[in-house]
Design a protein around this motif. Sequence first.
Motif, PDB file in Angstrom:
ATOM      1  N   ASP A   1       0.813  -1.215   0.000  1.00  0.00           N
ATOM      2  CA  ASP A   1       0.000   0.000   0.000  1.00  0.00           C
ATOM      3  C   ASP A   1       0.844   1.262   0.000  1.00  0.00           C
ATOM      4  N   GLU A   2       2.193   1.098  -0.038  1.00  0.00           N
ATOM      5  CA  GLU A   2       3.043   2.254  -0.285  1.00  0.00           C
ATOM      6  C   GLU A   2       3.164   2.344  -1.800  1.00  0.00           C
ATOM      7  N   GLY A   3       2.169   2.964  -2.446  1.00  0.00           N
ATOM      8  CA  GLY A   3       2.087   2.879  -3.898  1.00  0.00           C
ATOM      9  C   GLY A   3       3.181   3.618  -4.616  1.00  0.00           C
TER      10      GLY A   3
ATOM     11  N   PRO B   1       4.398   6.237  -7.446  1.00  0.00           N
ATOM     12  CA  PRO B   1       3.730   7.517  -7.783  1.00  0.00           C
ATOM     13  C   PRO B   1       2.624   7.353  -8.834  1.00  0.00           C
TER      14      PRO B   1
ATOM     15  N   ARG C   1      10.524   0.908  10.709  1.00  0.00           N
ATOM     16  CA  ARG C   1      10.314   1.691   9.499  1.00  0.00           C
ATOM     17  C   ARG C   1      11.066   1.036   8.358  1.00  0.00           C
TER      18      ARG C   1
ATOM     19  N   LYS D   1      14.404   2.559   2.612  1.00  0.00           N
ATOM     20  CA  LYS D   1      13.979   3.176   1.374  1.00  0.00           C
ATOM     21  C   LYS D   1      13.842   2.118   0.283  1.00  0.00           C
TER      22      LYS D   1
ATOM     23  N   ARG E   1      10.534   0.408   0.579  1.00  0.00           N
ATOM     24  CA  ARG E   1       9.405   1.273   0.255  1.00  0.00           C
ATOM     25  C   ARG E   1       9.199   1.357  -1.233  1.00  0.00           C
TER      26      ARG E   1
END
Lengths: 337, 337
Positions: B304-306, B308, B329, B332, B335
């Motif tokens: 769900d960290e789409g 862009p 967390r 990067k 993500r």
Amino acid sequence: MSAALEETPISYEDLADIEREFDDAETEIIRQQVALTAPLYSRRTKTVSQIPNFWPLVLEQAPPDIDQYIQPSDSALLLSSLLSFSVDHFEINPNKSKNSAFGDPRSVSIRFEFSQNEYFENAVLEKKFWYRRSRDGWSGLVSEPIRIQWKKDRDLTGGLLDMVCNVWDVEQRSSNGTDATQRELTLEQKSLKKTIENTGMGGLSFFAWFGFIGRKVSAEESAEAIAKDVEIRKNRKANKASPPESIDGDADEGEEDLDMSLEIFPDGDELAIAFTEDLWPSAIKYFTQAQEQDAISDADFESDEGEPDDFNDPPQDSADSDDDEIDARPTKKQRAA
Amino acid sequence: MSAALEETPISYEDLADIEREFDDAETEIIRQQVALTAPLYSRRTKTVSQIPNFWPLVLEQAPPDIDQYIQPSDSALLLSSLLSFSVDHFEINPNKSKNSAFGDPRSVSIRFEFSQNEYFENAVLEKKFWYRRSRDGWSGLVSEPIRIQWKKDRDLTGGLLDMVCNVWDVEQRSSNGTDATQRELTLEQKSLKKTIENTGMGGLSFFAWFGFIGRKVSAEESAEAIAKDVEIRKNRKANKASPPESIDGDADEGEEDLDMSLEIFPDGDELAIAFTEDLWPSAIKYFTQAQEQDAISDADFESDEGEPDDFNDPPQDSADSDDDEIDARPTKKQRAA
């Protein structure tokens, strides 16, 4: 191996609770560390301010997690014009914050001072990073863009930093912050997004870092999220059910995607952490490393850490026993040199 | 840029003094941190001991500075047989040391517990690292080799670990420690040296780490060196001259070269530090990372960290809001995945 918790009495919340307690302990330790080392940093600043080029030489020795972001033109500018560098845990600095007993020790202000140079007018570039918690459970550093007054045709970021600042200024004026219902990009945002997409970000100037923003989490949202989190953990300990979390998830996810697509320096928070946790505390170690390397190459000095084959050769007398006093333990790579 | 201190009133000793004060502060902070987190580690141990394969899964996620030393055969053994892993600052642990108020917080004992396996008999492999200061100004971790009872034809170190232990045993028997005048290699030392020179150390088993020794600095030499160092710094502050340091340099340099040429795991101290400062404190973070990755691949879960481009797609409802609670967390890299 997956779903390792399924057959156990342990849940993810149990692990998360433990992590949070470690986090709290870590925050307390940082608070103690900042207090304990404050007089040492003062003394160090006083001493190194008498050494010309101290900070440029330190930066030249910076490890990869900083050095990878510094392009040759950045390097030339820093070497010739950087006067001073400092990191301040401003939220817990009683001289900077009225609420210093309650501020977050992880928030930092990173400050560069420059002599007159051909690239920009600013004598000081100072960037603040606030440690925030978002309502969807994320926590980390957020920032605001800093405008650099570039001299004509000397903008090392190719206009990107200015665009980020323009977008930011529009947002600040229009809605006192982020408007969660605004899905349409403003003209400035469209322009920025397009430029980012068309720019090879590989050789991006270090000075674009001053444009890092990160997640948009206000101090208010953070305070709320923290308070809620404390309550949830308290209830879990007492085995009480918590009120269901308001799932504002949709708005936040869209927001975050938007945020990240307009971010010109995605690793800005990690670089801030590297400055804070590595370069700032270890400055003398890096400076000394630079001196040792220069001494070795200048004097054509044969290292007294001999190769195995040399161990029968008479060891060289080291006239400069002062160097032995320095605690900067060479890395394995240097030792083998 | 070299010899940057020449034109200044600042000397290397000034810088070294400041470094030493930071070092002392850091040591004090570690002491406080160990005390503050002791109950948290107890609680964590109690919790994770109820999760089968917790530590193997954590090790699988270990960052490069640990993972680079673990070969595939090591990995198979750890995955199938590692029961538990722990780090103890034994010199300041009142249950372990009578002098715990004065012990060095940086000394650690690193302990692996194993179930029955086809490689070795030992149920426990525990290695101690002592923080020592040498008379020539060096400071760092030293250790002693640990013998592994390899089963027949299962020695993952190809005999190297045994040889190191044999050399050590001979040294201990012959002179109660190192004989500074002994320049001739013993038979065992010659044998070890030759084997090291003829072995491609590239694929060396992680288990050779148990043979790491480092510099040979006794507790007595360290106590002397520390006391002397304190006196020198005190004199410098009072601007008094110190008695000239006895230059035992020659003997020490030859010793050190000999030590390092017989060292089968030169980075043993750095690996100990990585275990202590990264893997041990961050175990839950790594475990959770492993679970999240499994969940993502197992469920064919669309992050769900789409990207862009996806931000206009309806966000997926996350039924498992528990994951949001976890403070781990993602990096990067994750993500962007």
